[in-house]
Design an enzyme around this catalytic site. Structure first.
Site, PDB file in Angstrom:
ATOM      1  N   GLY A 237       0.921  -1.284   0.023  1.00  0.00           N
ATOM      2  CA  GLY A 237       0.016   0.101   0.129  1.00  0.00           C
ATOM      3  C   GLY A 237       0.590   1.323  -0.186  1.00  0.00           C
ATOM      4  CE  LYS A 254       2.550   2.985   8.245  1.00  0.00           C
ATOM      5  NZ  LYS A 254       3.337   2.401   9.273  1.00  0.00           N
ATOM      6  CG  ASP A 364      11.473  -2.490  10.842  1.00  0.00           C
ATOM      7  OD1 ASP A 364      12.722  -2.736  10.385  1.00  0.00           O
ATOM      8  OD2 ASP A 364      10.626  -2.141   9.932  1.00  0.00           O
TER       9      ASP A 364
END
Length: 893
Positions: A237, A254, A364
């Site tokens: 996306g 997002k 992350d």
């Protein structure tokens, strides 16, 4: 990071390797079965293609794509096979489950995502029948939306008009593309992209018009936020800046596409976005985390709306601030940057502590996911504040899940649990803020200590500040045995201000003892010291050649030496850039110990390769023939050259790498070696065709630089002038050089780089230094002030303190070669400094000196990206001569 490389890291821990096992369990059952009698099966990269006998496949038309989720893919593939075989319909299917996941992973190309199979109807009548019949068989099956296509009803079938067969042509920008034929009988680009569109002259079949109208019914009009701009796209996306029309408040949106953007656990983007929403709610109220504003669905996609936080990503801060890349850097600038980097590290650690206090592992952490707000607090410089972004793989600390997406320079080894993956990422960040090379630590953990040594010397930072980070990145056996609970109690780091060093005059253009390896704390076998030193050169050359020989796999048919992932496309394993030809040629040219079996292997593979060799110099037959001649197998070289003589030059681009420039230069080389007129006449014909192209080039070419841009053409024109003395060739060379220079920009210090639209590049392949090689060759025959000044402005680009990669085409070895080729015109210490700079990347492998390939994820031995290219550059630096001249790449001076 080029995400293609990740797929080639799954099979071998040291070298790039073709992904997945060949056949067997990793193939869909539909592909393991033998094709029906008379049917042709063709092995393609990632696909199996099937064609029935006596059926003519049109050159272009409406193709049908079929989508599926991972759980259904094998069954859907079987349905497709049975349907197509029964109706004698040509088709192709993705090879197997592993390839299917990779094609739908988060960073897979968006235009190809979701395509499990492709069917090739002969005409619109067969197209409609296929859509109706196969659509009924697969009705209700889910799958990722194929962005490049038009969806048929609500099922997993999609359509797009395009080429069935590869029809290459050279477009107006000089690039070779796959074409479709328009009504005027001309080839034009096949429209391939992440948005459905048809050629302007194409009539949409009547039965597809309702589908197009239905697609257009879904608009952003029902979305309560106004999209301002796109910030980032992935296969999962997009990320957008938006605003609330009612209040004007800036927002981040997002987007997640269902069944797309798969991670290592086969979770799709929607699953991760929902998890991120829940994690952010758990962290609500922390100033170091964006707040959730809304969560909603539009069409099939889901959207997380967050507050917009002012700041600069840490990656951009690094790029803007770090002076190591400037040729004119001073010690004061380096020391000041070091103090800033430590304050930023402390700010990130503080933010991470806040997240950990609520029991959440980020999972992350890397510079792209950290936002820095400058000037927080009091003091002349102010204290930066860190905001952590992108919690899509975050999890509670007690969750058994491992991160399913991670940056290779910051992702922890699988033995790290609890908060330790974040601690590893923070330790990597502490070093990477100075030089982002911590990806090498996963290849060789001992590299962490050497990087710390080099950073401490280069930036004037006390070495002790990196001890804790090195211990986390490369723990000793005793440290590994600490109880897991202790790792949860340890503080992330102890912030300590770095004192300002005493001023020192002059630019820090010469690397210090640490950069040369002389002060390495790690043993020599881990440091791999490199110096411009005639006494140590024979040992270093033997060590590099030893690594190449030790890596050879003569029993393999696809490649002899491990190199870049390009080895696994077409016949890349034998060519000059990435294959055996380049490695064997570099061993010979550098005066190293040659690999005795290599020439025989190469000649045998060229004779028996099932795929036709492209004719180009670095990617195909001309370069291989060049290498075979210099390796002494003249018969094999001439036989291959004779085969290459029949290539259709009209379908080739102008480049040195694979097009007319490289072919023309090689004809000239053979004319010199053989003293035969036919070779020179072929060179002249090729150059004449290229000169006509130069006269017709558009203002903005598709590619720039020595290997793929106009500078390679200028090189051929200059060589043609040398061969015949016709000044018209020099006129064409000048025009080509100006063409490339028009795409260059000066930085704040006046240094010239190529502007490729996304970044500025100095490299030999597609950057300004490559243009510099062609400029030198031209200026040896004719002085032009503008071109001479351009060459002068390119020089400092080859004297930076930092380059991302070490290879010849896209890294520091190219800078070593450029400075060595300048001879007495090179600035003092320029060659020695760049040779020492190779210590940032050097690794040890089986007791030999080796280097990582492009992207730093695996070692490479090839000419373009790996050890063979470094060997050639070092030979040039040490004054080795080849063919009576200082050693360099073919045709360069």
């Amino acid at each position: 990071m080029d995400q293609r490389y990740q797929e080639f890291c799954l099979t071998d821990p040291e070298f790039y390797e073709a992904p997945g096992p060949a056949g067997g369990a990793d193939e869909f059952e539909a592909n393991r079965r033998e094709p029906p009698p008379g049917w042709q099966r063709i092995e393609l990269a990632g696909w199996r293609s099937y064609a029935p006998p006596d059926v003519r496949i049109p050159a272009q038309g409406w193709k049908v794509h079929v989508s599926a989720v991972v759980a259904d893919a094998a069954e859907v593939a079987g349905v497709i096979r049975e349907y197509c075989v029964a109706r004698r319909l040509p088709f192709k299917i993705v090879t197997g489950p592993h390839e299917w996941v990779m094609k739908n992973s988060k960073y897979a190309p968006r235009e190809g995502s979701g395509k499990l199979a492709t069917l090739y109807p002969a005409d619109e009548t067969e197209l409609l029948r296929t859509l109706e019949e196969l659509g009924a068989l697969l009705d209700g099956r889910p799958g990722p939306y194929i962005l490049s296509d038009l969806r048929w009803r609500d099922g997993p079938l999609y359509v797009r008009y395009g080429a069935f067969l590869h029809r290459p042509f050279v477009d107006a920008s000089g690039a070779v593309r796959s074409g479709i034929e328009n009504p005027r009988g001309q080839l034009e680009a096949d429209p391939r992209g992440p948005v459905f569109r048809t050629p302007d002259w194409m009539r949409l079949p009547a039965f597809l018009r309702p589908e197009l109208a239905r697609r257009d019914e879904t608009t952003v009009d029902d979305f309560p936020y106004e999209i301002v701009r796109a910030l980032h796209f992935s296969n999962g996306g997009g990320v957008y800046e938006a605003k609330d029309p009612a209040t004007g408040r800036r927002l981040i949106v997002k987007e997640a596409r269902p069944h797309a953007g798969l991670d290592a656990a086969h979770q799709d983007a929607v699953t991760r976005l929902r998890a991120e929403r829940d994690i952010l709610r758990t962290l609500s109220g922390l100033p170091c985390v964006p707040a959730v504003v809304d969560y909603r669905r539009l069409g099939e996609n889901e959207f997380l709306v967050e507050e917009f936080i002012e700041g600069t990503t840490l990656n951009n801060c690094y790029a803007q601030r770090n002076p190591l890349g400037d040729a004119g850097r001073t010690r004061e600038e380096l020391a000041a940057y070091g103090r800033w980097a430590e304050r930023v590290t402390c700010a990130v650690a503080s933010a991470l502590d806040s997240v950990h206090a609520r029991g959440i592992v980020h999972g992350d952490l890397h510079p792209f996911n950290i936002l820095i707000q400058e000037g927080q607090g009091e003091g002349a410089e102010g204290e930066p504040r860190a905001v952590l972004l992108d919690f899509e793989v975050a999890r509670p600390v007690d969750s058994p899940r491992r991160p399913t997406l991670e940056h290779p320079g910051f992702g922890a080894p699988p033995d790290r649990h609890g908060f330790d993956p974040d601690r590893y990422a923070l330790a990597a960040l502490r070093l990477a803020l100075y030089v982002p090379l911590t990806t090498l630590v996963r290849l060789r953990p001992a590299k962490a200590a050497q990087l710390a040594d080099l950073v401490a010397e280069a930036f004037g930072v006390p070495r002790a500040y990196f001890e804790a980070a090195v211990a986390v990145l490369a723990p000793t056996r005793r440290q590994k045995q600490e109880p897991a609970q202790a790792s949860r109690r340890r503080p992330i780091l102890t912030p300590r201000p770095i004192p300002a060093p005493a001023p020192s005059p002059g630019p820090a253009t010469k690397p210090t003892r640490g950069a040369s390896g002389a002060a390495c704390a790690a043993p020599e076998r881990e440091c791999g010291r490199i110096e411009l030193d005639p006494a140590s050169w024979p040992r270093l050359r033997a060590s590099l050649a030893g690594a190449i020989a030790a890596s050879a796999t003569p029993a393999r048919a696809d490649r002899l030496f491990p190199g870049d992932i390009e080895q696994f496309t077409g016949v890349g394993g034998v060519n000059l850039a990435h294959g055996a030809a380049g490695v064997l040629w570099a061993l010979r040219a550098s005066g190293a110990q040659e690999y005795a079996e290599g020439t025989e292997w190469l000649a045998h593979r060229v004779r028996h390769t099932p795929a036709p060799l492209p004719p180009g110099f670095y990617d195909g037959a001309h370069g291989i023939a060049h290498a075979l001649w210099e390796l002494g197998d003249h018969d094999a070289a001439l036989t291959l050259l004779d085969r290459a003589a029949g290539a259709d030059l009209g379908h080739l681009d102008h480049s040195l790498y694979g097009g007319l420039a490289g072919i023309g230069l090689n004809w000239l080389a053979f004319a010199r070696w053989q003293d035969e007129g036919p070779f020179f006449r072929r060179a002249e014909q090729t150059a004449a065709l290229l000169r006509r192209r130069i006269e017709e080039w558009p203002e903005r070419p598709a590619r720039v630089g020595l290997m793929r841009g106009a500078s390679g053409s200028a090189l051929l024109m200059s060589h043609m002038y040398e061969a015949g003395g016709d000044a018209a060739w020099l006129d064409a060379a000048a025009a080509a050089l100006r063409h490339d220079l028009a795409r260059c920009v000066h930085d704040a210090r006046g240094v010239l780089h190529v502007d490729d639209g996304r970044r500025t590049l100095p490299y030999l392949n597609s950057g300004s230094v490559g243009i510099g090689f062609a400029l030198r060759h031209y200026l040896a025959h004719r002085h032009e002030p503008f071109l001479a000044e351009s060459l002068r402005a390119i020089g400092p680009a080859s004297r930076s303190g930092y380059y991302v990669f070490s290879g010849l085409f896209n890294g520091r070895a190219g800078m070593v070669l450029f400075n060595a080729a300048a001879g007495p015109d090179a600035p003092a210490n320029a060659v020695a400094d760049q040779v020492r700079g190779l210590n940032w990347h050097v690794l040890q492998w089986r007791g030999h000196t080796a280097f990582p390939g492009d992207q730093l994820l695996r070692l490479s031995m090839d000419l373009a990206s790996g050890g063979a290219g470094v060997l050639l550059a070092l030979a040039a630096a040490h004054g080795v001569r080849h063919d009576g001249r200082p050693v360099s790449l073919p045709f360069l001076r």
